[in-house]
Design an enzyme around this catalytic site. Structure first.
Site: not given
Length: 268
Positions: A84, A125, A218-221
């Site tokens: 993503h 997924d 948020q921001g760690d993705s």
């Protein structure tokens, strides 16, 4: 929790990556993602790149907008992250070897990446992608080092402690961190996790504490979830309902379940 878009103005072409990477923002969600929050570190502690030399900071360009994610070095030429993070991205700026998001280390940039072909943005997924750095990342073994990956089919047992790291928000709807942060959380069973996420698949696992207070945000993705006992990367930060809420763990891509695709596309 509804996602917001954090935009930055277009940069002049003469500006180099040091200027680009200093303009940090969260990665985006979709306006329809009322509950999904593409993740950060909450309830953690300051750490250093020497403790997690596989961690990299990613600034992702989409047109004139820039978004923040994390990633992990898996070889001299490849970085592992979440699919993503890469949707619609035209260029990726990478900082490796630094504890700080805005300075230090070495900067690289590339436009070469792949998302898993089965990635489903509706339920996240197969949320895995790889970034190719053609020039190669200098691995000095101290500030930059590849993280070991598990074998395909490796079982992730309930209660396995994982270390999650990144520069994301330190509170829900908060601010990103300048200093690299870490948090340790145990994995929970998929059966338990489906009480919070009914669409959970076998390519995902959850980690968190029942009382909340510790999570990615948020921001760690795209950042790594590494087993504390072995130093092996078991997960990739994917999403969560809010951040560090009681009874609501974070969701991670199960690396052993997508291991063959990683091997086929990176040679690692």
């Amino acid at each position: 929790m509804e996602k917001s878009y954090f935009l930055v103005p277009i940069l002049l072409l003469c500006l180099f990556i040091e200027d680009v990477v200093s303009r940090r923002r969260h990665y985006r969600g979709k306006s329809s993602d009322v509950k999904k929050s593409y993740n950060k570190i909450v309830g953690g502690y300051n750490t250093t790149i020497q403790d997690v030399p596989y961690q990299v900071y990613l600034l992702l360009q989409m047109g004139t907008d820039y978004y923040q994610c994390g990633g992990s070095i898996i070889s001299e030429r490849y970085i592992l992250t979440a699919a993503h993070c890469l949707t619609g991205i035209t260029r990726i700026y990478i900082r490796a070897g630094s504890t700080l998001a805005d300075s230090g280390g070495t900067q690289y940039n590339t436009s070469r990446y792949r998302q898993h072909p089965f990635y489903n943005p509706m339920n996240s997924d197969y949320d895995v992608g790889i970034i190719n750095v053609p020039s190669g990342i200098t691995l000095d073994g101290v500030n930059t080092r590849a993280v070991p990956l598990p074998k395909a089919g490796t079982k992730i047992n309930n209660g396995t402690n994982v270390l999650v790291t990144g520069w994301g928000d330190t509170t829900e709807n908060g601010q990103v961190s300048e200093n690299l942060m870490g948090v340790q959380v145990p994995t929970v069973s998929n059966e338990e996790c489906r009480r919070s996420y009914s669409t959970l698949t076998s390519r995902q696992f959850c980690a968190g504490v029942p009382e909340g207070g510790k999570d990615s945000c948020q921001g760690d993705s795209g950042g790594p979830a590494v087993e504390t006992d072995t130093g092996t990367q078991l997960g990739i930060v994917s999403f969560g309902s809010g951040c560090a809420r009681p009874g609501t763990p974070g969701v991670y891509t199960n690396v052993p379940k997508v291991r063959r695709w990683i091997k086929m596309n990176s040679g690692v």
